[in-house]
Design a protein around this motif. Sequence first.
Motif, short mmCIF file in Angstrom:
data_model
loop_
_atom_site.label_atom_id
_atom_site.label_comp_id
_atom_site.label_asym_id
_atom_site.label_seq_id
_atom_site.Cartn_x
_atom_site.Cartn_y
_atom_site.Cartn_z
N ILE A 128 26.18 44.69 52.57
CA ILE A 128 24.86 44.68 53.21
C ILE A 128 24.31 43.28 53.43
N THR A 129 25.14 42.26 53.22
CA THR A 129 24.62 40.89 53.33
C THR A 129 24.59 40.39 54.77
N GLY A 130 25.24 41.13 55.68
CA GLY A 130 25.35 40.67 57.06
C GLY A 130 26.49 39.71 57.29
N SER A 131 27.36 39.56 56.29
CA SER A 131 28.46 38.60 56.37
C SER A 131 29.59 39.06 55.46
N LEU A 132 30.82 39.06 55.97
CA LEU A 132 31.98 39.42 55.16
C LEU A 132 32.10 38.51 53.95
N SER A 133 31.94 37.21 54.16
CA SER A 133 32.12 36.27 53.05
C SER A 133 31.05 36.42 51.99
N LEU A 134 29.80 36.68 52.39
CA LEU A 134 28.74 36.86 51.41
C LEU A 134 28.83 38.23 50.74
N ASP A 135 29.37 39.24 51.44
CA ASP A 135 29.69 40.50 50.77
C ASP A 135 30.68 40.24 49.63
N PHE A 136 31.63 39.35 49.90
CA PHE A 136 32.63 39.01 48.88
C PHE A 136 31.98 38.26 47.71
N VAL A 137 31.07 37.35 48.02
CA VAL A 137 30.32 36.65 46.97
C VAL A 137 29.60 37.65 46.07
N ASP A 138 29.14 38.74 46.66
CA ASP A 138 28.35 39.74 45.93
C ASP A 138 29.20 40.57 44.97
N THR A 139 30.49 40.27 44.86
CA THR A 139 31.31 40.97 43.87
C THR A 139 31.09 40.42 42.46
N VAL A 140 30.20 39.45 42.32
CA VAL A 140 29.64 39.12 41.01
C VAL A 140 28.22 39.66 40.99
N ALA A 141 27.98 40.63 40.16
CA ALA A 141 26.65 41.25 40.09
C ALA A 141 25.78 40.50 39.09
N ARG A 142 24.48 40.56 39.31
CA ARG A 142 23.48 39.98 38.41
C ARG A 142 23.80 38.52 38.06
N ASP A 183 38.45 32.02 43.09
CA ASP A 183 38.12 30.62 43.39
C ASP A 183 37.46 30.50 44.76
N LEU A 184 38.00 31.23 45.75
CA LEU A 184 37.41 31.21 47.08
C LEU A 184 36.00 31.76 47.05
N ARG A 185 35.80 32.86 46.36
CA ARG A 185 34.47 33.47 46.26
C ARG A 185 33.45 32.48 45.72
N GLU A 186 33.80 31.77 44.65
CA GLU A 186 32.84 30.84 44.05
C GLU A 186 32.63 29.61 44.93
N ALA A 187 33.67 29.20 45.65
CA ALA A 187 33.50 28.09 46.59
C ALA A 187 32.53 28.47 47.71
N VAL A 188 32.66 29.68 48.22
CA VAL A 188 31.74 30.16 49.26
C VAL A 188 30.32 30.24 48.70
N TYR A 189 30.19 30.76 47.48
CA TYR A 189 28.87 30.88 46.84
C TYR A 189 28.19 29.52 46.70
N ARG A 190 28.90 28.56 46.12
CA ARG A 190 28.31 27.24 45.92
C ARG A 190 27.97 26.57 47.25
N THR A 191 28.89 26.68 48.20
CA THR A 191 28.67 26.03 49.50
C THR A 191 27.49 26.64 50.23
N CYS A 211 16.99 39.88 43.27
CA CYS A 211 18.33 40.01 42.67
C CYS A 211 19.18 38.76 42.87
N ARG A 212 18.69 37.78 43.66
CA ARG A 212 19.38 36.51 43.93
C ARG A 212 20.60 36.69 44.84
N MET A 213 20.71 37.82 45.50
CA MET A 213 21.80 38.02 46.45
C MET A 213 21.65 37.07 47.63
N LEU A 214 22.76 36.47 48.05
CA LEU A 214 22.78 35.68 49.27
C LEU A 214 23.03 36.60 50.46
N PHE A 215 22.30 36.38 51.55
CA PHE A 215 22.50 37.19 52.74
C PHE A 215 22.19 36.37 53.98
#
Length: 204
Positions: free
Chosen positions: A10-24, A70-78, A151-155
């Motif tokens: 629901i983030t509007g982005s495939l990569s941010l959906d992937f980032v959201d696989t870390v909850a809370r 590693d990719l997920r966290e790189a996308v999150y930080r970036t 919830c601090r979700m990126l979207f």
Amino acid sequence: MKKIRDFEFITGSLSLDFVDTVARRSTDPVDLLETEADLDEWIVLASANDRLPMRPQPHADRPQLMFARDLREAVYRTAQVASATGKLPGEDVTLINRAARLAPVYPQLTGDAVSFVSANDVDGVMSMIAADAIECLRGDNRWRIRQCPGCRMLFVDRSRPGRRRWCSSARGCGNQDKLRRHRARKTEARQRTANTTKGKSRDG
């Protein structure tokens, strides 16, 4: 096996959906990609939710799972840094660019339809996640990245005015905030009524 409701798209982005696989993330982080099977399931569900232009049959191994994390966290930080400052952290960008080159996804004609295939479905999906991140982070697009204050979700804010504040997840952060403010107004109104009644009693 993770329940479907653990994975949201629901983030509007495939990569941010992937980032959201870390909850809370901001309170009590839970990694929803604990095993290779979890990664396989996320990929299949991403396809079922029309986030991928292919119908993959993934069989992730341990190195692929670790790289995916590693990719997920790189996308999150970036995404966090880029949305706040407009800058891009170099090491994470290098990893994202490397992921984008992992395994191309090729279109194939099947009758009148077009299907997409990759030499390795897991690597192909990581390439698409990285490509999506690159699109989100390029130029003015990065200013569309938001972080829900609840919830601090990126979207990605795709609204025309670009003023969206809350996520639209099942957690209902915006609705919860409205409910809290509504309850606060009712409590304040009751307190004013009680104070008025006390004042009248003293005057009487």
